[in-house]
Write a protein that holds these residues in place. Sequence first.
Motif, PDB file in Angstrom:
ATOM      1  N   GLU A  48       0.830  -1.203   0.000  1.00  0.00           N
ATOM      2  CA  GLU A  48       0.000   0.000   0.000  1.00  0.00           C
ATOM      3  C   GLU A  48       0.872   1.264   0.000  1.00  0.00           C
ATOM      4  O   GLU A  48       0.641   2.195  -0.776  1.00  0.00           O
ATOM      5  N   VAL A  49       1.870   1.274   0.862  1.00  0.00           N
ATOM      6  CA  VAL A  49       2.775   2.428   0.926  1.00  0.00           C
ATOM      7  C   VAL A  49       3.638   2.494  -0.330  1.00  0.00           C
ATOM      8  O   VAL A  49       3.844   3.569  -0.897  1.00  0.00           O
ATOM      9  N   ALA A  50       4.122   1.358  -0.798  1.00  0.00           N
ATOM     10  CA  ALA A  50       4.935   1.331  -2.019  1.00  0.00           C
ATOM     11  C   ALA A  50       4.147   1.888  -3.202  1.00  0.00           C
ATOM     12  O   ALA A  50       4.677   2.679  -3.994  1.00  0.00           O
ATOM     13  N   ASP A  51       2.883   1.503  -3.308  1.00  0.00           N
ATOM     14  CA  ASP A  51       2.041   2.022  -4.396  1.00  0.00           C
ATOM     15  C   ASP A  51       1.841   3.528  -4.284  1.00  0.00           C
ATOM     16  O   ASP A  51       1.868   4.240  -5.291  1.00  0.00           O
ATOM     17  N   LEU A  52       1.626   4.010  -3.067  1.00  0.00           N
ATOM     18  CA  LEU A  52       1.482   5.452  -2.861  1.00  0.00           C
ATOM     19  C   LEU A  52       2.734   6.184  -3.337  1.00  0.00           C
ATOM     20  O   LEU A  52       2.651   7.185  -4.062  1.00  0.00           O
ATOM     21  N   PHE A  53       3.905   5.675  -2.946  1.00  0.00           N
ATOM     22  CA  PHE A  53       5.154   6.322  -3.339  1.00  0.00           C
ATOM     23  C   PHE A  53       5.394   6.216  -4.844  1.00  0.00           C
ATOM     24  O   PHE A  53       5.954   7.128  -5.449  1.00  0.00           O
ATOM     25  N   ARG A  54       4.977   5.122  -5.462  1.00  0.00           N
ATOM     26  CA  ARG A  54       5.108   4.998  -6.922  1.00  0.00           C
ATOM     27  C   ARG A  54       4.262   6.055  -7.635  1.00  0.00           C
ATOM     28  O   ARG A  54       4.697   6.642  -8.617  1.00  0.00           O
ATOM     29  N   LYS A  55       3.049   6.266  -7.132  1.00  0.00           N
ATOM     30  CA  LYS A  55       2.178   7.291  -7.726  1.00  0.00           C
ATOM     31  C   LYS A  55       2.793   8.676  -7.556  1.00  0.00           C
ATOM     32  O   LYS A  55       2.787   9.489  -8.487  1.00  0.00           O
ATOM     33  N   ALA A  56       3.313   8.949  -6.374  1.00  0.00           N
ATOM     34  CA  ALA A  56       3.957  10.238  -6.122  1.00  0.00           C
ATOM     35  C   ALA A  56       5.186  10.405  -7.012  1.00  0.00           C
ATOM     36  O   ALA A  56       5.440  11.489  -7.536  1.00  0.00           O
ATOM     37  N   GLN A  57       5.934   9.322  -7.200  1.00  0.00           N
ATOM     38  CA  GLN A  57       7.116   9.365  -8.051  1.00  0.00           C
ATOM     39  C   GLN A  57       6.717   9.648  -9.505  1.00  0.00           C
ATOM     40  O   GLN A  57       7.360  10.449 -10.192  1.00  0.00           O
ATOM     41  N   ALA A  58       5.660   9.027  -9.958  1.00  0.00           N
ATOM     42  CA  ALA A  58       5.181   9.270 -11.322  1.00  0.00           C
ATOM     43  C   ALA A  58       4.760  10.729 -11.491  1.00  0.00           C
ATOM     44  O   ALA A  58       5.057  11.351 -12.518  1.00  0.00           O
ATOM     45  N   ASP A  59       4.101  11.287 -10.489  1.00  0.00           N
ATOM     46  CA  ASP A  59       3.719  12.698 -10.545  1.00  0.00           C
ATOM     47  C   ASP A  59       4.951  13.604 -10.586  1.00  0.00           C
ATOM     48  O   ASP A  59       4.978  14.595 -11.324  1.00  0.00           O
ATOM     49  N   SER A  60       5.963  13.262  -9.805  1.00  0.00           N
ATOM     50  CA  SER A  60       7.193  14.055  -9.806  1.00  0.00           C
ATOM     51  C   SER A  60       7.890  13.981 -11.161  1.00  0.00           C
ATOM     52  O   SER A  60       8.381  14.994 -11.668  1.00  0.00           O
ATOM     53  N   ARG A  61       7.940  12.800 -11.734  1.00  0.00           N
ATOM     54  CA  ARG A  61       8.547  12.650 -13.066  1.00  0.00           C
ATOM     55  C   ARG A  61       7.767  13.449 -14.111  1.00  0.00           C
ATOM     56  O   ARG A  61       8.357  14.094 -14.969  1.00  0.00           O
ATOM     57  N   LYS A  62       6.437  13.409 -14.015  1.00  0.00           N
ATOM     58  CA  LYS A  62       5.607  14.160 -14.952  1.00  0.00           C
ATOM     59  C   LYS A  62       5.869  15.660 -14.803  1.00  0.00           C
ATOM     60  O   LYS A  62       6.004  16.380 -15.794  1.00  0.00           O
ATOM     61  N   GLY A  63       5.923  16.132 -13.577  1.00  0.00           N
ATOM     62  CA  GLY A  63       6.222  17.540 -13.334  1.00  0.00           C
ATOM     63  C   GLY A  63       7.567  17.940 -13.904  1.00  0.00           C
ATOM     64  O   GLY A  63       7.712  19.010 -14.511  1.00  0.00           O
ATOM     65  N   ALA A  64       8.570  17.076 -13.732  1.00  0.00           N
ATOM     66  CA  ALA A  64       9.900  17.365 -14.271  1.00  0.00           C
ATOM     67  C   ALA A  64       9.866  17.434 -15.792  1.00  0.00           C
ATOM     68  O   ALA A  64      10.460  18.335 -16.394  1.00  0.00           O
ATOM     69  N   GLU A  65       9.170  16.505 -16.417  1.00  0.00           N
ATOM     70  CA  GLU A  65       9.089  16.504 -17.878  1.00  0.00           C
ATOM     71  C   GLU A  65       8.373  17.742 -18.402  1.00  0.00           C
ATOM     72  O   GLU A  65       8.805  18.352 -19.376  1.00  0.00           O
ATOM     73  N   LEU A  66       7.282  18.121 -17.750  1.00  0.00           N
ATOM     74  CA  LEU A  66       6.561  19.325 -18.159  1.00  0.00           C
ATOM     75  C   LEU A  66       7.444  20.563 -17.988  1.00  0.00           C
ATOM     76  O   LEU A  66       7.477  21.443 -18.850  1.00  0.00           O
ATOM     77  N   GLY A  67       8.145  20.625 -16.860  1.00  0.00           N
ATOM     78  CA  GLY A  67       9.045  21.748 -16.608  1.00  0.00           C
ATOM     79  C   GLY A  67      10.188  21.804 -17.603  1.00  0.00           C
ATOM     80  O   GLY A  67      10.543  22.888 -18.083  1.00  0.00           O
ATOM     81  N   LYS A  68      10.768  20.660 -17.926  1.00  0.00           N
ATOM     82  CA  LYS A  68      11.868  20.632 -18.904  1.00  0.00           C
ATOM     83  C   LYS A  68      11.395  21.076 -20.273  1.00  0.00           C
ATOM     84  O   LYS A  68      12.090  21.818 -20.970  1.00  0.00           O
ATOM     85  N   LYS A  69      10.198  20.643 -20.648  1.00  0.00           N
ATOM     86  CA  LYS A  69       9.651  21.033 -21.949  1.00  0.00           C
ATOM     87  C   LYS A  69       9.455  22.554 -22.013  1.00  0.00           C
ATOM     88  O   LYS A  69       9.849  23.191 -22.992  1.00  0.00           O
TER      89      LYS A  69
END
Length: 78
Positions: A48-69
Amino acid sequence: MTSTSETGGATGTEDKDYNLVWYVEACLSNALRLEGYIQDAERAKDTEVADLFRKAQADSRKGAELGKKLLRTRLNDS
């Protein structure tokens, strides 16, 4: 003491560009930190916690990609 009126005089970079660079770095740093947290949760067999952190990690990666673009576009226009 943090200045709220810095507009690039001290850094040589306008706030809007500096802030965007900072945002990308913060997102990437967060994604990297969360990788360790995911591994900790997996070792503890807490999916449950691992899944939460995976979702948060995906959001962080998405934010980084949007920012880089956006940063890429802005720097190419200058």
